[in-house]
Design an enzyme around this catalytic site. Structure first.
Site, PDB file in Angstrom:
ATOM      1  N   LYS A 178      -9.892   8.235   2.561  1.00  0.00           N
ATOM      2  CA  LYS A 178     -10.333   6.856   2.350  1.00  0.00           C
ATOM      3  C   LYS A 178     -11.785   6.624   2.766  1.00  0.00           C
ATOM      4  O   LYS A 178     -12.365   5.603   2.414  1.00  0.00           O
ATOM      5  CB  LYS A 178      -9.398   5.892   3.054  1.00  0.00           C
ATOM      6  CG  LYS A 178      -8.029   5.768   2.376  1.00  0.00           C
ATOM      7  CD  LYS A 178      -7.196   4.675   3.011  1.00  0.00           C
ATOM      8  CE  LYS A 178      -5.896   4.453   2.238  1.00  0.00           C
ATOM      9  NZ  LYS A 178      -4.921   5.519   2.425  1.00  0.00           N
ATOM     10  N   GLU A 194      -0.517   5.720  13.363  1.00  0.00           N
ATOM     11  CA  GLU A 194      -0.304   6.976  12.645  1.00  0.00           C
ATOM     12  C   GLU A 194      -0.607   8.171  13.532  1.00  0.00           C
ATOM     13  O   GLU A 194       0.128   9.174  13.513  1.00  0.00           O
ATOM     14  CB  GLU A 194      -1.153   7.017  11.381  1.00  0.00           C
ATOM     15  CG  GLU A 194      -0.835   8.212  10.495  1.00  0.00           C
ATOM     16  CD  GLU A 194      -1.452   8.132   9.119  1.00  0.00           C
ATOM     17  OE1 GLU A 194      -1.013   8.894   8.238  1.00  0.00           O
ATOM     18  OE2 GLU A 194      -2.371   7.314   8.913  1.00  0.00           O
ATOM     19  N   CYS A 233       0.800  -1.224   0.000  1.00  0.00           N
ATOM     20  CA  CYS A 233       0.000   0.000   0.000  1.00  0.00           C
ATOM     21  C   CYS A 233       0.832   1.274   0.000  1.00  0.00           C
ATOM     22  O   CYS A 233       0.271   2.377  -0.023  1.00  0.00           O
ATOM     23  CB  CYS A 233      -0.939  -0.012   1.197  1.00  0.00           C
ATOM     24  SG  CYS A 233      -1.954  -1.492   1.274  1.00  0.00           S
ATOM     25  N   HIS A 255      -2.505   8.358   5.921  1.00  0.00           N
ATOM     26  CA  HIS A 255      -2.789   7.046   5.325  1.00  0.00           C
ATOM     27  C   HIS A 255      -4.179   6.592   5.765  1.00  0.00           C
ATOM     28  O   HIS A 255      -4.970   6.147   4.944  1.00  0.00           O
ATOM     29  CB  HIS A 255      -1.717   6.038   5.743  1.00  0.00           C
ATOM     30  CG  HIS A 255      -1.822   4.713   5.076  1.00  0.00           C
ATOM     31  ND1 HIS A 255      -1.840   4.567   3.703  1.00  0.00           N
ATOM     32  CD2 HIS A 255      -1.921   3.456   5.589  1.00  0.00           C
ATOM     33  CE1 HIS A 255      -1.931   3.281   3.396  1.00  0.00           C
ATOM     34  NE2 HIS A 255      -1.988   2.587   4.515  1.00  0.00           N
ATOM     35  N   PHE A 315       1.658  -3.285   4.075  1.00  0.00           N
ATOM     36  CA  PHE A 315       2.022  -4.593   4.605  1.00  0.00           C
ATOM     37  C   PHE A 315       3.488  -4.864   4.271  1.00  0.00           C
ATOM     38  O   PHE A 315       3.975  -4.541   3.181  1.00  0.00           O
ATOM     39  CB  PHE A 315       1.165  -5.689   3.975  1.00  0.00           C
ATOM     40  CG  PHE A 315      -0.244  -5.761   4.528  1.00  0.00           C
ATOM     41  CD1 PHE A 315      -0.641  -5.008   5.614  1.00  0.00           C
ATOM     42  CD2 PHE A 315      -1.164  -6.617   3.949  1.00  0.00           C
ATOM     43  CE1 PHE A 315      -1.922  -5.078   6.122  1.00  0.00           C
ATOM     44  CE2 PHE A 315      -2.463  -6.711   4.453  1.00  0.00           C
ATOM     45  CZ  PHE A 315      -2.842  -5.938   5.540  1.00  0.00           C
ATOM     46  N   HIS A 328      -9.751   2.019   0.019  1.00  0.00           N
ATOM     47  CA  HIS A 328      -8.301   1.790   0.014  1.00  0.00           C
ATOM     48  C   HIS A 328      -7.907   1.067  -1.268  1.00  0.00           C
ATOM     49  O   HIS A 328      -8.199  -0.118  -1.449  1.00  0.00           O
ATOM     50  CB  HIS A 328      -7.912   0.967   1.237  1.00  0.00           C
ATOM     51  CG  HIS A 328      -6.432   0.850   1.457  1.00  0.00           C
ATOM     52  ND1 HIS A 328      -5.500   1.571   0.727  1.00  0.00           N
ATOM     53  CD2 HIS A 328      -5.711   0.099   2.332  1.00  0.00           C
ATOM     54  CE1 HIS A 328      -4.294   1.269   1.139  1.00  0.00           C
ATOM     55  NE2 HIS A 328      -4.392   0.374   2.116  1.00  0.00           N
TER      56      HIS A 328
END
Length: 406
Positions: free
Chosen positions: A325, A305, A159, A294, A390, A330
């Site tokens: 998002k 975050e 991502c 994010h 990831f 996403h």
């Protein structure tokens, strides 16, 4: 607050990187105008699949379009809009590059041909399987479409891929290797196996709602799409009288080295990535006025975050923060590119989209100045855009308005 000496070469010894074009294909709008309208609209429910997209319109004939995976088709469409926006580039092809990131590449082609193998035998597997499924297919297709003979590469960092691709493209210009780079990300992940895999690892929202930083957040909502930026050496853009939309001031990439899916506790990797990106841009934390988070709507990511942001910027007042998002969902490897495009458009529109889908900010999270409910008018300033993937991949871009004279 953090005040360390920069660890990178002083920016004054590097070429400046302008953004002169943006192209977007997304579930909330195809084309930058519809995309930004969608970002400022209400929260959505369910998977963010793109409708109304006609790939054939971007190819010379239907057969050519059918020989490209959907993620490559998206990249071609986004690049076409970005190129059209910036006008005639008038650049040496050997000094023009392409960098398109992706998380899963041509997974739809791969899964489809595995079914063919199982039901019809090996002789019926398409000879176009490999060039359609390979992760570098989108970057290769864009470079061939526009005759760009400089570096043509693909970044595959889950991502964080779109952010890392833009970062790497900007560095090619800053280091003097290229005058123009088409950089971004593209993803088309909707296959039965991929959706089942994410669902079974409990990464997806059971409610179908993306609620970044909300007390009830329960996972991300999968999306598809692409965004491509035209990055250009600033003097090259000025000489051809191009309209400069924004400037990439710096970037950074780090690894958590912690867990294949979970972020490092306390957002250690995210904090270090943001700190290094600001050092790279020769920007102090108190100069940042906007953070594109994010913000995936997963419990661990949003917590890490928020902790990293609070550690870097403090809590009073700190920059305003938004996650798009809640609207876009996403888009995995394309997410960072879509979000960088959102920052550039926010600068142009003087409007920051809200974080939609949130009902109540999680009181267990460190306080951040989240933009909610309505778009926020602002005087554009230095912004950062974060992506975390990831594998522990972290990426941060530092983006400034076009009149920034640092």
């Amino acid at each position: 607050m953090v005040n360390r000496q920069p660890v990178f070469e002083d920016r004054r010894n590097r070429q400046r990187v302008a953004v002169t074009g943006v192209g977007v294909v997304s579930a909330v709008g195809i084309g930058v105008e519809d995309y930004f309208d969608g970002l400022c609209g209400p929260a959505l429910v369910g998977e963010r699949r793109i409708t109304g997209f006609d790939a054939a319109g971007y190819y010379s004939n239907p057969k050519e379009a059918r020989r490209a995976d959907r993620f490559t088709q998206f990249a071609i469409a986004a690049a076409a809009e970005a190129i059209a926006q910036t006008g005639e580039l008038d650049a040496d092809p050997s000094r023009c590059g392409t960098l398109i990131g992706t998380g899963v590449g041509g997974i739809a082609t791969l899964e489809g041909e595995i079914k063919v193998l199982a039901t019809r035998g090996p002789r019926r597997v398409s000879p176009f399987l490999v060039p359609m499924m390979m992760s570098n297919a989108a970057s290769a297709a864009v470079s061939m479409r526009y005759g760009m003979k400089g570096p043509s590469e693909s970044v595959v960092t889950a991502c964080a891929a779109g952010t890392h691709a833009i970062s790497a493209g900007a560095r090619l210009i800053a280091d003097g290797r290229c005058d123009v780079v088409l950089a971004g990300g593209s993803e088309a992940p909707f296959t039965p196996t991929a959706v089942a895999g994410f669902a079974n690892m409990t990464a997806l929202s059971s409610s179908g709602m993306s609620r970044p930083f909300d007390i009830g957040r329960d996972g991300f909502v999968m999306a598809e799409g692409a965004a491509v930026l035209v990055l250009e050496e600033r003097n090259h853009a000025v000489d051809r009288e191009a309209r400069i939309l924004a400037e990439i001031l710096g970037s950074a990439s780090t690894a958590d080295a912690h867990n294949i899916t979970a972020p490092a506790p306390g957002g250690r990797g995210a904090f270090e990535c943001m700190r290094l990106a600001l050092d790279d841009a020769s920007v102090q934390p108190d100069e940042v006025v906007h953070v594109n988070a994010h913000g995936t709507s997963t419990p661990l990511n949003d917590e890490a975050e928020a902790e990293a942001l609070t550690r870097l910027f403090g809590v009073s007042p700190g920059p305003v923060v938004t996650s798009i998002k809640g609207v876009t969902g996403h888009a995995l490897g394309a997410a960072g590119a879509l979000e960088a495009a959102a920052v550039v458009l926010s600068i142009q529109k003087k409007l920051i989209p809200p974080t939609t889908g949130i009902n109540r900010f999680d009181p267990q999270l460190p306080p951040i100045r989240l933009v909610t409910d309505e778009p926020m008018h602002w005087e554009p300033g230095i912004s950062i855009s974060n992506s975390f993937g990831f594998g522990g991949h972290n990426g941060t871009l530092v983006i400034g308005p076009p009149d920034n004279l640092r």
